[in-house]
Design a protein around this motif. Structure first.
Motif, PDB file in Angstrom:
ATOM      1  N   VAL A 144      -3.499 -13.674  -7.528  1.00 19.10           N
ATOM      2  CA  VAL A 144      -2.553 -14.789  -7.549  1.00 19.10           C
ATOM      3  C   VAL A 144      -1.451 -14.499  -6.539  1.00 19.10           C
ATOM      4  O   VAL A 144      -0.855 -13.418  -6.558  1.00 19.10           O
ATOM      5  N   THR A 145      -1.201 -15.445  -5.657  1.00 19.97           N
ATOM      6  CA  THR A 145      -0.113 -15.331  -4.680  1.00 19.97           C
ATOM      7  C   THR A 145       0.960 -16.337  -5.040  1.00 19.97           C
ATOM      8  O   THR A 145       0.664 -17.532  -5.204  1.00 19.97           O
ATOM      9  N   SER A 146       2.198 -15.873  -5.162  1.00 17.66           N
ATOM     10  CA  SER A 146       3.334 -16.753  -5.424  1.00 17.66           C
ATOM     11  C   SER A 146       4.113 -16.931  -4.128  1.00 17.66           C
ATOM     12  O   SER A 146       4.332 -15.969  -3.390  1.00 17.66           O
ATOM     13  N   LEU A 147       4.511 -18.166  -3.880  1.00 16.74           N
ATOM     14  CA  LEU A 147       5.237 -18.499  -2.655  1.00 16.74           C
ATOM     15  C   LEU A 147       6.492 -19.269  -3.020  1.00 16.74           C
ATOM     16  O   LEU A 147       6.522 -19.991  -4.023  1.00 16.74           O
ATOM     17  N   GLU A 148       7.539 -19.108  -2.202  1.00 15.38           N
ATOM     18  CA  GLU A 148       8.800 -19.771  -2.506  1.00 15.38           C
ATOM     19  C   GLU A 148       9.442 -20.351  -1.258  1.00 15.38           C
ATOM     20  O   GLU A 148       9.106 -19.971  -0.126  1.00 15.38           O
ATOM     21  N   MET A 149      10.388 -21.246  -1.514  1.00 11.27           N
ATOM     22  CA  MET A 149      11.180 -21.875  -0.479  1.00 11.27           C
ATOM     23  C   MET A 149      12.618 -21.829  -0.977  1.00 11.27           C
ATOM     24  O   MET A 149      12.883 -22.246  -2.105  1.00 11.27           O
TER      25      MET A 149
ATOM     26  N   ARG B 235      11.182 -34.630  -4.077  1.00  9.64           N
ATOM     27  CA  ARG B 235      11.596 -34.715  -5.477  1.00  9.64           C
ATOM     28  C   ARG B 235      12.203 -33.395  -5.958  1.00  9.64           C
ATOM     29  O   ARG B 235      13.207 -33.385  -6.676  1.00  9.64           O
ATOM     30  N   ALA B 236      11.591 -32.280  -5.589  1.00  8.31           N
ATOM     31  CA  ALA B 236      12.084 -30.972  -6.044  1.00  8.31           C
ATOM     32  C   ALA B 236      13.489 -30.703  -5.524  1.00  8.31           C
ATOM     33  O   ALA B 236      14.365 -30.250  -6.269  1.00  8.31           O
ATOM     34  N   TRP B 237      13.705 -30.969  -4.225  1.00 12.11           N
ATOM     35  CA  TRP B 237      15.007 -30.664  -3.620  1.00 12.11           C
ATOM     36  C   TRP B 237      16.056 -31.737  -3.876  1.00 12.11           C
ATOM     37  O   TRP B 237      17.208 -31.593  -3.472  1.00 12.11           O
ATOM     38  N   SER B 238      15.691 -32.803  -4.584  1.00 11.02           N
ATOM     39  CA  SER B 238      16.692 -33.807  -4.944  1.00 11.02           C
ATOM     40  C   SER B 238      17.552 -33.317  -6.105  1.00 11.02           C
ATOM     41  O   SER B 238      18.550 -33.938  -6.449  1.00 11.02           O
ATOM     42  N   ARG B 239      17.169 -32.194  -6.683  1.00 15.17           N
ATOM     43  CA  ARG B 239      17.901 -31.581  -7.799  1.00 15.17           C
ATOM     44  C   ARG B 239      18.778 -30.447  -7.258  1.00 15.17           C
ATOM     45  O   ARG B 239      18.528 -29.947  -6.175  1.00 15.17           O
TER      46      ARG B 239
ATOM     47  N   ARG C  60      15.787 -22.637  -5.431  1.00 17.37           N
ATOM     48  CA  ARG C  60      14.462 -22.403  -4.851  1.00 17.37           C
ATOM     49  C   ARG C  60      13.418 -23.302  -5.483  1.00 17.37           C
ATOM     50  O   ARG C  60      13.556 -23.752  -6.624  1.00 17.37           O
ATOM     51  N   VAL C  61      12.383 -23.536  -4.695  1.00 14.49           N
ATOM     52  CA  VAL C  61      11.188 -24.231  -5.147  1.00 14.49           C
ATOM     53  C   VAL C  61      10.051 -23.254  -4.944  1.00 14.49           C
ATOM     54  O   VAL C  61       9.987 -22.567  -3.912  1.00 14.49           O
ATOM     55  N   TRP C  62       9.166 -23.147  -5.920  1.00 10.57           N
ATOM     56  CA  TRP C  62       8.090 -22.177  -5.766  1.00 10.57           C
ATOM     57  C   TRP C  62       6.777 -22.711  -6.305  1.00 10.57           C
ATOM     58  O   TRP C  62       6.735 -23.713  -7.011  1.00 10.57           O
ATOM     59  N   VAL C  63       5.712 -22.041  -5.920  1.00 10.46           N
ATOM     60  CA  VAL C  63       4.365 -22.454  -6.273  1.00 10.46           C
ATOM     61  C   VAL C  63       3.499 -21.208  -6.301  1.00 10.46           C
ATOM     62  O   VAL C  63       3.865 -20.182  -5.706  1.00 10.46           O
ATOM     63  N   HIS C  64       2.392 -21.268  -7.009  1.00  8.88           N
ATOM     64  CA  HIS C  64       1.450 -20.153  -6.940  1.00  8.88           C
ATOM     65  C   HIS C  64       0.037 -20.701  -6.762  1.00  8.88           C
ATOM     66  O   HIS C  64      -0.256 -21.845  -7.111  1.00  8.88           O
ATOM     67  N   THR C  65      -0.795 -19.882  -6.170  1.00 12.41           N
ATOM     68  CA  THR C  65      -2.197 -20.222  -5.981  1.00 12.41           C
ATOM     69  C   THR C  65      -3.001 -18.952  -6.180  1.00 12.41           C
ATOM     70  O   THR C  65      -2.427 -17.869  -6.337  1.00 12.41           O
ATOM     71  N   CYS C  66      -4.311 -19.069  -6.224  1.00 10.43           N
ATOM     72  CA  CYS C  66      -5.120 -17.869  -6.432  1.00 10.43           C
ATOM     73  C   CYS C  66      -6.410 -17.953  -5.630  1.00 10.43           C
ATOM     74  O   CYS C  66      -6.717 -18.983  -5.028  1.00 10.43           O
TER      75      CYS C  66
ATOM     76  N   GLU D  30       2.127 -22.334   3.347  1.00  6.41           N
ATOM     77  CA  GLU D  30       2.950 -21.725   4.403  1.00  6.41           C
ATOM     78  C   GLU D  30       3.320 -22.755   5.464  1.00  6.41           C
ATOM     79  O   GLU D  30       4.464 -22.777   5.937  1.00  6.41           O
ATOM     80  N   ARG D  31       2.397 -23.613   5.846  1.00  8.62           N
ATOM     81  CA  ARG D  31       2.711 -24.681   6.806  1.00  8.62           C
ATOM     82  C   ARG D  31       3.745 -25.644   6.239  1.00  8.62           C
ATOM     83  O   ARG D  31       4.484 -26.293   6.987  1.00  8.62           O
ATOM     84  N   SER D  32       3.798 -25.732   4.915  1.00 10.58           N
ATOM     85  CA  SER D  32       4.766 -26.612   4.253  1.00 10.58           C
ATOM     86  C   SER D  32       6.152 -25.978   4.169  1.00 10.58           C
ATOM     87  O   SER D  32       7.100 -26.632   3.738  1.00 10.58           O
ATOM     88  N   GLY D  33       6.271 -24.704   4.550  1.00  8.85           N
ATOM     89  CA  GLY D  33       7.563 -24.030   4.552  1.00  8.85           C
ATOM     90  C   GLY D  33       7.744 -22.960   3.497  1.00  8.85           C
ATOM     91  O   GLY D  33       8.817 -22.358   3.396  1.00  8.85           O
ATOM     92  N   PHE D  34       6.702 -22.687   2.705  1.00  8.38           N
ATOM     93  CA  PHE D  34       6.795 -21.644   1.686  1.00  8.38           C
ATOM     94  C   PHE D  34       6.500 -20.276   2.297  1.00  8.38           C
ATOM     95  O   PHE D  34       5.729 -20.165   3.254  1.00  8.38           O
ATOM     96  N   CYS D  35       7.089 -19.237   1.707  1.00  6.93           N
ATOM     97  CA  CYS D  35       6.825 -17.850   2.097  1.00  6.93           C
ATOM     98  C   CYS D  35       6.331 -17.088   0.874  1.00  6.93           C
ATOM     99  O   CYS D  35       6.915 -17.200  -0.213  1.00  6.93           O
ATOM    100  N   ALA D  36       5.281 -16.311   1.060  1.00  7.23           N
ATOM    101  CA  ALA D  36       4.746 -15.509  -0.046  1.00  7.23           C
ATOM    102  C   ALA D  36       5.754 -14.443  -0.437  1.00  7.23           C
ATOM    103  O   ALA D  36       6.368 -13.808   0.420  1.00  7.23           O
ATOM    104  N   PHE D  37       5.919 -14.227  -1.756  1.00  7.43           N
ATOM    105  CA  PHE D  37       6.860 -13.204  -2.212  1.00  7.43           C
ATOM    106  C   PHE D  37       6.281 -12.275  -3.272  1.00  7.43           C
ATOM    107  O   PHE D  37       6.875 -11.246  -3.588  1.00  7.43           O
TER     108      PHE D  37
END
Length: 198
Positions: free
Chosen positions: A21-26, A137-141, A145-151, A163-170
């Motif tokens: 599982v890779t977690s990415l954040e902005m 929608r996320a950044w209207s709050r 940070r906004v984050w997501v995970h994938t596997c 990553e193209r959307s601006g997220f960095c793996a952490f």
């Protein structure tokens, strides 16, 4: 259970599956393009558990999504009823073809808890438009940070897309769980790219 070998292979029981599982954040709001006309057809799912489950399966079964399958309707209803959770269906021609779920239950954060398209909608630009709307929608709050995970069970282009959307793996983790196809939570033919061993 066998302890994790940090320099080599660790056996996984045949009754289980393992994913990285890779977690990415902005951490800052990106520059977002203006919405393309016509408006993205997003529909709030609300308390419609049957609709949510059907869409979760359409989008997620090919990638072995199982987490919502392992909870009962009452637990899922409680999540979807939370005002900090927003579950949306991307529609086309009256059919649900995509799922976006934003979870802002942790103060100062928004998790893109679920994001995906039905197989027939992949590769046609809908994912880019859906991500733009997710970030809007996320950044209207008021968030830090906004984050997501994938596997590794997900679409092989998922990390690069985020990553193209601006997220960095952490962070990275190994998830080992009972194979949901053996427990009956998913059909036996789900996610054929992940072999059933038992």
């Amino acid at each position: 259970m066998t302890p994790l070998n940090l320099d080599g292979l660790t056996p996984v029981p045949a009754t289980h599956v393992a994913a990285i599982v890779t977690s990415l954040e902005m951490r800052a709001r990106p520059a977002l393009p203006e919405p393309e006309p016509p408006p993205l057809p997003l529909d709030a799912i609300g308390a419609d558990i049957a609709r949510y489950r059907a869409l979760f399966d359409r989008v997620g079964a090919p990638w072995l999504w199982f987490s919502r399958r392992r909870i009962d309707d009452a637990a899922l209803a409680a999540i979807l009823a939370d005002p900090a959770v927003e579950a949306l269906a991307l529609t086309e021609g009256g059919r649900d073809i995509g799922l976006l779920e934003l979870d802002a239950r942790v103060p100062g954060e928004v998790e893109i808890a679920f994001f995906g398209l039905a197989p027939e909608a992949i590769g046609q630009g809908a994912g880019r438009r859906l991500m733009t709307e997710a970030l809007r929608r996320a950044w209207s709050r008021p968030v830090r940070r906004v984050w997501v995970h994938t596997c590794t069970f997900d679409h092989p282009g998922a990390v690069a897309f985020y990553e193209r959307s601006g997220f960095c793996a952490f962070a990275r983790a190994i998830e080992v769980v009972p194979d949901p196809r053996l427990s009956g939570h998913l059909p036996r033919d789900a996610a054929p790219h992940v072999p059933v061993l038992a």
